[in-house]
Design a protein around this motif. Structure first.
Motif, mmCIF file in Angstrom:
data_model
loop_
_atom_site.group_PDB
_atom_site.id
_atom_site.type_symbol
_atom_site.label_atom_id
_atom_site.label_comp_id
_atom_site.label_asym_id
_atom_site.label_seq_id
_atom_site.Cartn_x
_atom_site.Cartn_y
_atom_site.Cartn_z
ATOM 1 N N UNK A 173 13.899 39.948 -6.616
ATOM 2 C CA UNK A 173 12.864 39.791 -5.614
ATOM 3 C C UNK A 173 12.285 41.177 -5.337
ATOM 4 N N UNK A 174 11.326 41.597 -6.160
ATOM 5 C CA UNK A 174 10.749 42.939 -5.993
ATOM 6 C C UNK A 174 10.133 43.086 -4.608
ATOM 7 N N UNK A 175 10.160 44.281 -4.004
ATOM 8 C CA UNK A 175 10.602 45.543 -4.573
ATOM 9 C C UNK A 175 12.100 45.802 -4.467
ATOM 10 N N UNK A 176 12.909 44.830 -4.174
ATOM 11 C CA UNK A 176 14.354 45.037 -4.161
ATOM 12 C C UNK A 176 14.866 45.070 -5.603
ATOM 13 N N UNK A 177 15.798 45.958 -5.866
ATOM 14 C CA UNK A 177 16.497 45.983 -7.152
ATOM 15 C C UNK A 177 15.551 46.204 -8.333
ATOM 16 N N UNK A 186 7.820 47.741 -13.077
ATOM 17 C CA UNK A 186 8.147 46.873 -11.938
ATOM 18 C C UNK A 186 7.251 47.088 -10.727
ATOM 19 N N UNK A 187 6.108 47.753 -10.932
ATOM 20 C CA UNK A 187 5.251 48.039 -9.782
ATOM 21 C C UNK A 187 3.902 47.342 -9.870
ATOM 22 N N UNK A 188 3.690 46.508 -10.880
ATOM 23 C CA UNK A 188 2.395 45.858 -11.044
ATOM 24 C C UNK A 188 2.137 44.791 -9.997
ATOM 25 N N UNK A 236 1.919 41.624 -7.941
ATOM 26 C CA UNK A 236 2.797 40.452 -7.909
ATOM 27 C C UNK A 236 1.968 39.178 -7.865
ATOM 28 N N UNK A 261 -3.175 46.896 -6.152
ATOM 29 C CA UNK A 261 -1.851 46.532 -6.635
ATOM 30 C C UNK A 261 -1.386 45.177 -6.108
#
Lengths: 283, 283, 283, 283
Positions: free
Chosen positions: A195-199, A228-230, A232, A278
């Motif tokens: 579950x981004x931004x976690x982990x 992992x920053x694109x 969501x 973003x």
């Protein structure tokens, strides 16, 4: 074949909805659905997605685009894009060894849930070839190691270029380089198993177990140069507790991953996703 | 008054369940429910929570504890704790200006959902005094600023010490110092307004809006010296989309916060939560 | 091979937990987990599920059962059942034309998520044979019509009898007669495509659309002589709104159906489900 | 004060979106958001909700309505309604003894989450008067028994008539007669404590316990002459298991009830809910 979509994006100001809907109506189109979003009360960006029926759309499309550019887009400083529902997007799916996301996409496609044409499956492992075969989709095995990364990326680019409108990373466990993103000429959707931004990064389920979270999740996002920053597109979670091992989290998470990825892909295929910095707007 | 609970914790080895249940049965107790957890297949820690009925428990408790220490706890190297359901924990609620978590706890208490005795509400603002008054709970206003933090903490410690078994931070917006934690002599449960470990620190809803997540959440955790890093007791999420402003996230998040906090408090009051390193076991 | 399970059921009275756990411990078993439930404070039924490790379980099992019958079961009026985790249940899956529940079970089995041995797939249609073939499971096509029902049931019974421990109806669209239930000699789990008891009978998605519900669901239950009235094992729902057609509900519901059915089957395979009248206890 | 809403409903045909948006734009309004729904591909009903800003709306409204009737509504056979966001709806809340739904509405109103003016609380019991007082809302106690029902309804009608735009039944445990519905002159929203259409009528939590469902829910719906059969506005569920008593279901369900009711009321207050036969469209 007469079902079309119009996506527009421009600085917000009064009159856009009326201008777009009047143009379409005068062109003989019937508006089926119209969604719009403004990112701020004043000075924001405006996004609109319109679905319409227009008899003879394939033949009329060129003129429609020309007319829209002159009569509407110019005065509002609009970016726009027409698409035809009858022309499904061509998709490449990249996978590694895990089958759940890949099979779920192929299966939904076969059921008619996803409006796409799967052009190929590419994997850095041969393992899933047998499972893909019944779906009648070409399977290309492109071994990738730290040593041959540049060469492997080049082979994949040779396969993709000009052949696909979308690349789906269905638990593809290789790094995508900025150079690849520049060259590929199509958007990439990735599924991250947290579950981004976690982990962020590798091993999210073990990290989740160590941290003792009570929900784990998955995130589908467009791939950008920042890992992992694109933007969501979709996320979801499932409840876990102390009795679940890290292995259980992998198993439970797999169900969330395939569900989240398939929704994100579906929405992209239906031109429902607009990118704003973003973040995304999902109509 | 005859309803008791026994919490034990020790290195895992064979025979614990039998030893504990046999002891209780011989002592005349009827086991109502028994939950246990082992953190690893081999060499892990063992946790057990047992609820039982024992006629005359209040009078028998001292002897029960002595007997258990000698007959069971010693051979297994056990930490253990007996508690009586008839003796509700004394609780202090610390709040600031936001009312949702505080009121929800007081409502639930009045309805009989939470087995606690609210000893006091402490706030660094006077705003909520009127809302607390109808519940018949003392309200102490302890102004806290950067300048007087040490003095304010001391005043709060004076109010709490010896008077409470649990401190609930119900959106209390002041930093808790390690010194306070050492002195207070009771566990603290905090509600963080994000799905930890995402968006640690201040302003999580704005961060969530900026990142474009599709779910927001809240986390109830025990407070430790590491900010937002304590053992998580409960978490939950709610779906959001691009139409929600940061203010909408605050509103939607408030419902998750109060639900998550009240569940965590309830479980703690019922002695359901065991701590294992930086994680929890919730029976 | 040394992992065992013990299921017991009897009238509730004090001392059961101690008696069972002491028996197992004396027999040399290490209790891994123990769950129990009493259906009422007084005069209820008691259910317990115990997982244990016992070196040499396969050889020791007969003696274990004899001993338990004499030393424990008799005094408590207990029904009990030992099972070995190393002996997976033999399962038949019955399907019709819809593939989602069938494939999901086969995928999960291949991935090692379900501890079963799929003995056969039986369908009243030939359509899914190609999809089942890659899994190496026998596919029997038993045409069923109103005219030949009795004969078809007999053919299915001939295939099943003595060969399976569980029958899963994975969207099998034929009526199961009381006679079949009596003869088959194994429990049946069915997936109903609604949130029972809402929308009993045929066409639940259309009924849901007509009623304008905001959530649709699926229900996995044991099959009894009363259609759609058997003990519920698991249920789940998904949110829908006015934009969804009845066809969309079918598509969205399919994901809930396969998830719910696979969880119910998994729990049954792990001996987690006890039946109590028309309800279940899921440990 | 310049924020308006326009709700329209008519038989679906091409050109409606363009006609409405062009009218508003020419009238000087800026469309903030526009949602529309057609109930069928052909021959369906069309619904649209438009939010707009128009400088000087209060003064311009009469002319706007006249103009819209002539220029747009007539040719499409449209029903329409303009409303001003600055004029909050007047609401009466009817309750009995349970406080959770009533308090949640009053509390959300005080926080500014609900755009309404609570004109009065009416109850057939005196119990909740003390809890309502701090919110500064009149509390009318109208005892209702089987014997005096007609008289009690008349007293309530005298209180409501002309004074309210919406009546909310916040766990009001008295039957509403068809005569009352005819007389009251405002829509009624009720919260039913089950996931309709499951468990219609009294005692749904006990029925849910008896049936052994794994989820319980609540349903907010408009009240019609058919008990529990009115158009559903919102529903939600919460997971339960065999350990929960019927009393636990009441407690857990209360949280769902207040959440579901407050969402339904919020959407109604914002003119988001259109009725279509026995279903709703929630924009």
């Amino acid at each position: 074949v007469d079902h079309g979509r119009l996506l527009v994006q421009c600085p917000d100001k009064p009159g856009i909805v009326a201008a777009v809907s009047t143009f379409l109506t005068k062109a003989g189109a019937n508006i089926v659905t119209l969604d719009q979003h403004s990112t701020a009360e004043e000075g924001g960006s405006f996004f609109q997605r319109t679905e319409f029926h227009l008899a003879g759309l394939p033949a009329a499309r060129d003129e429609l685009e020309r007319g829209f550019a002159i009569e509407v887009a110019e005065q509002f400083g609009m970016e726009f894009r027409f698409s035809e529902a009858a022309k499904p997007k061509r998709v490449a799916i990249l996978a590694s060894k895990a089958d759940h996301c890949l099979l779920d996409l192929l299966w939904r496609d076969r059921r008619g849930e996803l409006d796409m044409q799967v052009a190929m499956v590419i994997s850095n492992h041969p393992d899933l070839a047998d499972q893909v075969r019944p779906f009648g989709v070409p399977y290309f095995h492109v071994p990738a190691t730290r040593a041959n990364r540049a060469e492997a990326e080049q082979r994949i680019l040779d396969l993709l270029r000009g052949n696909v409108d979308l690349v789906v990373l269905a638990r593809y466990m290789q790094i995508i380089t900025p150079g690849f993103l520049t060259e590929v000429g199509a958007p990439l959707i990735n599924i991250h198993h947290s579950f981004l931004p976690a982990f962020i990064g590798a091993g999210p389920y073990q990290k989740a177990k160590d941290r003792g979270v009570k929900l784990i999740g998955a995130t589908a996002h467009y791939v950008t140069a920042d890992l992992d920053e694109g933007p969501i597109i979709e996320q979801d979670v499932v409840r876990v507790d102390h009795r679940h091992s890290a292995g259980d989290l992998v198993r439970l998470g797999a169900d969330v991953e395939r569900a989240v990825l398939s929704r994100a892909v579906r929405w992209h295929l239906e031109d429902r996703v607009a990118r704003h910095g973003n973040t995304t707007i999902v109509f």
